[in-house]
Scaffold this active site. Structure first.
Site, PDB file in Angstrom:
ATOM      1  CE1 TYR A 142      -3.250  -2.840   0.069  1.00  0.00           C
ATOM      2  CE2 TYR A 142      -3.764  -2.155   2.492  1.00  0.00           C
ATOM      3  CZ  TYR A 142      -4.020  -3.111   1.265  1.00  0.00           C
ATOM      4  OH  TYR A 142      -5.036  -3.920   1.325  1.00  0.00           O
ATOM      5  CE  LYS A 173      -6.200  -7.230   0.528  1.00  0.00           C
ATOM      6  NZ  LYS A 173      -6.707  -7.992   1.979  1.00  0.00           N
TER       7      LYS A 173
HETATM    8  P1  FBP Z   1     -11.416  -4.620   2.773  1.00  0.00           P
HETATM    9  O1  FBP Z   1     -11.938  -5.546   1.716  1.00  0.00           O
HETATM   10  O2  FBP Z   1     -12.497  -4.524   3.775  1.00  0.00           O
HETATM   11  O3  FBP Z   1     -11.057  -3.276   2.275  1.00  0.00           O
HETATM   12  O4  FBP Z   1     -10.116  -5.239   3.413  1.00  0.00           O
HETATM   13  C1  FBP Z   1      -8.879  -5.407   2.716  1.00  0.00           C
HETATM   14  C2  FBP Z   1      -7.886  -4.778   3.656  1.00  0.00           C
HETATM   15  O5  FBP Z   1      -6.455  -4.936   3.041  1.00  0.00           O
HETATM   16  C3  FBP Z   1      -7.765  -5.451   5.047  1.00  0.00           C
HETATM   17  O6  FBP Z   1      -6.827  -6.700   5.332  1.00  0.00           O
HETATM   18  C4  FBP Z   1      -7.417  -4.419   5.913  1.00  0.00           C
HETATM   19  O7  FBP Z   1      -7.858  -4.562   7.090  1.00  0.00           O
HETATM   20  C5  FBP Z   1      -7.712  -3.193   5.297  1.00  0.00           C
HETATM   21  O8  FBP Z   1      -7.884  -3.375   3.870  1.00  0.00           O
HETATM   22  C6  FBP Z   1      -6.678  -2.002   5.103  1.00  0.00           C
HETATM   23  O9  FBP Z   1      -7.148  -0.979   4.677  1.00  0.00           O
HETATM   24  P2  FBP Z   1      -6.756   0.345   4.800  1.00  0.00           P
HETATM   25  O10 FBP Z   1      -5.154   0.323   5.124  1.00  0.00           O
HETATM   26  O11 FBP Z   1      -6.875   1.323   3.374  1.00  0.00           O
HETATM   27  O12 FBP Z   1      -7.369   0.915   5.908  1.00  0.00           O
END
Ligand code: FBP
Length: 248
Positions: A142, A173
């Site tokens: 991310y 992911k």
């Molecule tokens: P969602 O499908 O609910 O978005 O979950 C995916 C995910 O990667 C989770 O594993 C994690 O808790 C969350 O999104 C983190 O999202 P962010 O850092 O954007 O808040």
């Protein structure tokens, strides 16, 4: 790395439930606050993996085992209460995860953060340990931090994917920016590393299905989705619809 335990015909749908740590109870209602509800969805929806932090994996070890849903343990995590440059360090070892029944492990790197090298180093060690145990590693990549101006840009999406390949992730992911061509470029950059897409905040069913179509057309192998499933009034119905698109 053999992905057979967490894929079916090379494709996958994982149910993510680490939001209790990442976002806190605001994501939950009376039903989905209970991990047993999530395990039931994963079991009845025949998910290829369920993603928990180690605490839930430990407390619900028997229920998870009984469900026969492959367990993926997220090895790092953080709350959203801390401000500043994002960093998420390891909370569970690969050995602990395997002991709890995990057949794969996950780890987040906030690429672009001032702390990315610390997370990269931890990831590299995790990868080493996972190879010894012969289990796949999924990298949540991310783009975050004050150096990141437009986290959903084409370049950053592809950069996140490429980092996955460079660091040896088996699956990467990423968060979809809504542009199929950008996602295709990201998949090309990931090369032999497979790509799955996160679900994000809950959206309408039609919009979600449209996105899943684009995700699969772009060359991803599936989804790792949370809120769009367990915040839905009909989690099994929506799971079925998504699966139809993934495996059609
Ligand atoms: P969602 O499908 O609910 O978005 O979950 C995916 C995910 O990667 C989770 O594993 C994690 O808790 C969350 O999104 C983190 O999202 P962010 O850092 O954007 O808040």
């Amino acid at each position: 790395m053999n992905l057979k335990k967490i894929t079916k015909n090379g494709k996958c749908m994982f149910l993510a439930y680490d939001q209790g740590l990442e976002h806190g109870p605001n994501d939950f209602n009376d039903r989905n606050v209970n991990p047993n509800y999530i395990i039931e969805i994963a079991k009845k929806g025949k998910y290829n993996g369920i993603i928990f932090q180690k605490g839930i994996a430990e407390k619900y070890k028997e229920e998870i085992k009984k469900s026969k849903v492959p367990l993926i343990i997220k090895l790092n995590g953080k709350t959203n209460l801390v401000k500043g440059e994002p960093i998420s360090l390891q909370l569970c070892s690969v050995a602990e995860a395997v002991k709890l029944g995990a057949v794969a492990v996950g780890y987040t790197i906030y690429i672009g953060s001032e702390h990315e090298s610390e997370m990269m180093q931890e990831f590299s060690e995790i990868k080493r340990r996972a190879m010894e145990k012969k289990i796949p590693v999924i990298l949540w990549a991310y783009p975050r931090g004050k150096g990141i101006k437009k986290k959903s840009s084409r370049e950053l999406l592809a950069y996140a994917s490429r980092v996955g390949l460079e660091l040896g992730a088996d699956i990467i992911k990423i968060q979809y920016n809504g542009n199929k061509e950008d996602l295709k470029w990201a998949v090309e950059n990931a090369n032999k590393t497979k790509v799955v897409v996160a679900g994000g905040v809950k959206i309408g069913e039609n919009e979600l299905i449209k996105e899943v179509k684009q995700i699969m057309e772009a060359g991803c192998i599936g989804l790792a989705v949370g809120r769009n499933i367990w915040q839905s009034e009909k989690p099994l119905e929506i799971s079925k619809k998504i699966k139809r698109v993934i495996w059609e």
